[in-house]
Design a protein around this motif. Structure first.
Motif, mmCIF file in Angstrom:
data_model
loop_
_atom_site.group_PDB
_atom_site.id
_atom_site.type_symbol
_atom_site.label_atom_id
_atom_site.label_comp_id
_atom_site.label_asym_id
_atom_site.label_seq_id
_atom_site.Cartn_x
_atom_site.Cartn_y
_atom_site.Cartn_z
ATOM 1 N N PHE A 16 24.835 -2.090 31.157
ATOM 2 C CA PHE A 16 24.273 -1.707 29.864
ATOM 3 C C PHE A 16 25.323 -1.809 28.766
ATOM 4 O O PHE A 16 26.502 -1.570 29.009
ATOM 5 C CB PHE A 16 23.772 -0.257 29.893
ATOM 6 N N PRO A 17 24.896 -2.123 27.542
ATOM 7 C CA PRO A 17 25.825 -2.041 26.406
ATOM 8 C C PRO A 17 25.925 -0.594 25.938
ATOM 9 O O PRO A 17 25.075 -0.110 25.203
ATOM 10 C CB PRO A 17 25.173 -2.943 25.355
ATOM 11 N N VAL A 18 26.931 0.116 26.390
ATOM 12 C CA VAL A 18 26.997 1.555 26.172
ATOM 13 C C VAL A 18 27.429 1.949 24.767
ATOM 14 O O VAL A 18 27.410 3.125 24.436
ATOM 15 C CB VAL A 18 27.920 2.243 27.213
ATOM 16 N N TRP A 19 27.817 1.024 23.926
ATOM 17 C CA TRP A 19 28.287 1.392 22.587
ATOM 18 C C TRP A 19 27.153 1.538 21.589
ATOM 19 O O TRP A 19 27.348 2.105 20.533
ATOM 20 C CB TRP A 19 29.258 0.359 22.053
ATOM 21 N N PHE A 20 25.981 1.050 21.882
ATOM 22 C CA PHE A 20 24.908 1.106 20.891
ATOM 23 C C PHE A 20 24.475 2.526 20.557
ATOM 24 O O PHE A 20 24.289 2.848 19.397
ATOM 25 C CB PHE A 20 23.717 0.257 21.330
ATOM 26 N N PRO A 21 24.297 3.414 21.557
ATOM 27 C CA PRO A 21 24.042 4.805 21.167
ATOM 28 C C PRO A 21 25.360 5.454 20.755
ATOM 29 O O PRO A 21 26.106 5.959 21.581
ATOM 30 C CB PRO A 21 23.452 5.432 22.430
ATOM 31 N N TRP A 22 25.674 5.434 19.485
ATOM 32 C CA TRP A 22 27.004 5.813 19.002
ATOM 33 C C TRP A 22 27.277 7.289 19.170
ATOM 34 O O TRP A 22 28.415 7.683 19.365
ATOM 35 C CB TRP A 22 27.180 5.411 17.539
ATOM 36 N N PHE A 23 26.258 8.155 19.078
ATOM 37 C CA PHE A 23 26.517 9.590 19.143
ATOM 38 C C PHE A 23 27.034 10.030 20.513
ATOM 39 O O PHE A 23 28.022 10.767 20.590
ATOM 40 C CB PHE A 23 25.271 10.376 18.743
ATOM 41 N N PRO A 24 26.421 9.610 21.642
ATOM 42 C CA PRO A 24 27.006 9.983 22.948
ATOM 43 C C PRO A 24 28.419 9.435 23.130
ATOM 44 O O PRO A 24 29.275 10.102 23.717
ATOM 45 C CB PRO A 24 26.051 9.382 23.973
ATOM 46 N N TYR A 25 28.665 8.233 22.622
ATOM 47 C CA TYR A 25 30.002 7.670 22.751
ATOM 48 C C TYR A 25 31.009 8.465 21.926
ATOM 49 O O TYR A 25 32.143 8.666 22.346
ATOM 50 C CB TYR A 25 29.994 6.200 22.349
ATOM 51 N N LEU A 26 30.594 8.956 20.777
ATOM 52 C CA LEU A 26 31.456 9.808 19.955
ATOM 53 C C LEU A 26 31.791 11.098 20.692
ATOM 54 O O LEU A 26 32.931 11.557 20.674
ATOM 55 C CB LEU A 26 30.774 10.121 18.619
ATOM 56 N N ILE A 27 30.810 11.668 21.371
ATOM 57 C CA ILE A 27 31.053 12.889 22.145
ATOM 58 C C ILE A 27 32.044 12.610 23.269
ATOM 59 O O ILE A 27 32.930 13.428 23.543
ATOM 60 C CB ILE A 27 29.721 13.453 22.685
ATOM 61 N N ILE A 28 31.935 11.464 23.907
ATOM 62 C CA ILE A 28 32.885 11.102 24.967
ATOM 63 C C ILE A 28 34.296 11.004 24.403
ATOM 64 O O ILE A 28 35.256 11.474 25.023
ATOM 65 C CB ILE A 28 32.474 9.787 25.641
ATOM 66 N N ILE A 29 34.438 10.405 23.250
ATOM 67 C CA ILE A 29 35.761 10.288 22.632
ATOM 68 C C ILE A 29 36.313 11.672 22.291
ATOM 69 O O ILE A 29 37.505 11.952 22.500
ATOM 70 C CB ILE A 29 35.698 9.391 21.376
ATOM 71 N N ILE A 30 35.471 12.573 21.794
ATOM 72 C CA ILE A 30 35.926 13.926 21.471
ATOM 73 C C ILE A 30 36.357 14.667 22.727
ATOM 74 O O ILE A 30 37.423 15.289 22.767
ATOM 75 C CB ILE A 30 34.824 14.694 20.708
ATOM 76 N N PHE A 31 35.536 14.615 23.779
ATOM 77 C CA PHE A 31 35.911 15.261 25.045
ATOM 78 C C PHE A 31 37.186 14.652 25.620
ATOM 79 O O PHE A 31 38.041 15.359 26.153
ATOM 80 C CB PHE A 31 34.789 15.158 26.073
ATOM 81 N N SER A 32 37.318 13.339 25.517
ATOM 82 C CA SER A 32 38.510 12.673 26.042
ATOM 83 C C SER A 32 39.755 13.113 25.284
ATOM 84 O O SER A 32 40.805 13.355 25.894
ATOM 85 C CB SER A 32 38.361 11.160 25.942
ATOM 86 N N ALA A 33 39.643 13.230 23.978
ATOM 87 C CA ALA A 33 40.785 13.697 23.180
ATOM 88 C C ALA A 33 41.146 15.127 23.561
ATOM 89 O O ALA A 33 42.329 15.462 23.672
ATOM 90 C CB ALA A 33 40.455 13.613 21.692
ATOM 91 N N PHE A 34 40.146 15.957 23.794
ATOM 92 C CA PHE A 34 40.398 17.331 24.207
ATOM 93 C C PHE A 34 41.116 17.374 25.554
ATOM 94 O O PHE A 34 42.078 18.123 25.740
ATOM 95 C CB PHE A 34 39.081 18.108 24.276
ATOM 96 N N VAL A 35 40.650 16.563 26.499
ATOM 97 C CA VAL A 35 41.270 16.527 27.835
ATOM 98 C C VAL A 35 42.717 16.090 27.744
ATOM 99 O O VAL A 35 43.612 16.700 28.341
ATOM 100 C CB VAL A 35 40.471 15.611 28.784
ATOM 101 N N VAL A 36 42.985 15.026 27.004
ATOM 102 C CA VAL A 36 44.357 14.528 26.886
ATOM 103 C C VAL A 36 45.242 15.560 26.198
ATOM 104 O O VAL A 36 46.370 15.803 26.632
ATOM 105 C CB VAL A 36 44.390 13.169 26.152
ATOM 106 N N ASN A 37 44.738 16.194 25.133
ATOM 107 C CA ASN A 37 45.534 17.217 24.437
ATOM 108 C C ASN A 37 45.822 18.405 25.334
ATOM 109 O O ASN A 37 46.950 18.905 25.361
ATOM 110 C CB ASN A 37 44.825 17.674 23.163
#
Length: 146
Positions: free
Chosen positions: A114-135
């Motif tokens: 699947f092209p997972v970037w089209f639903p931008w809001f879930p992908y944004l949430i993944i980026i936020i969670f990922s930043a939290f995990v790394v921090n």
């Protein structure tokens, strides 16, 4: 689930076109291992090649090296989420690391078909969670524990 697993079957009636598209993507990867260039593999028929897979979209545009870096990005964050879960003593951080692990793993696997970037809001949430995990992981390295 049926659409996801239909991609891996060789029955042409069960694939509804996904199998043929993935075969074309693999053939293009072999033909053009360094990619076609940015913007050439846009989904939706805008570019030169139709891609339903996020993995092969990256490969079509940036080559095998870009595809490997895309996979390493997810693998790196998945490993960080697992380590954070075991390092943390705070239940909220453990929950967020599990949520991050689940969303990253599902998007990584969904990217095969699947092209997972089209639903931008879930992908944004993944980026936020990922930043939290790394921090949190980097903070835990500086202190005894979180």
């Amino acid at each position: 689930m049926e659409r996801f697993f239909s991609v891996f079957t060789t029955d042409k009636q069960a694939t509804s076109g996904h199998y043929e598209i993935l075969v074309q993507d693999v053939e293009l990867m072999i033909k053009e291992p360094f990619g076609l260039g940015l913007g050439k593999g846009l989904s939706g028929g805008i570019g030169e090649v139709w891609n339903e897979s996020s993995w092969f979209k990256i490969q079509t545009e940036m080559g095998v090296i870009g595809m490997i870096l895309y996979c390493l990005f997810y693998i790196f964050l998945i490993i960080k989420s697992i380590k954070l879960y075991f390092l943390s003593d705070i239940i909220e951080i453990k929950k967020i690391s599990l949520i991050s692990l689940g969303t990253l793993s599902s998007y990584f696997v969904m990217g095969i078909v699947f092209p997972v970037w089209f639903p931008w809001f879930p992908y944004l949430i993944i980026i936020i969670f990922s930043a939290f995990v790394v921090n949190c992981f980097e903070e835990s390295k500086r202190t005894e524990h979180i």
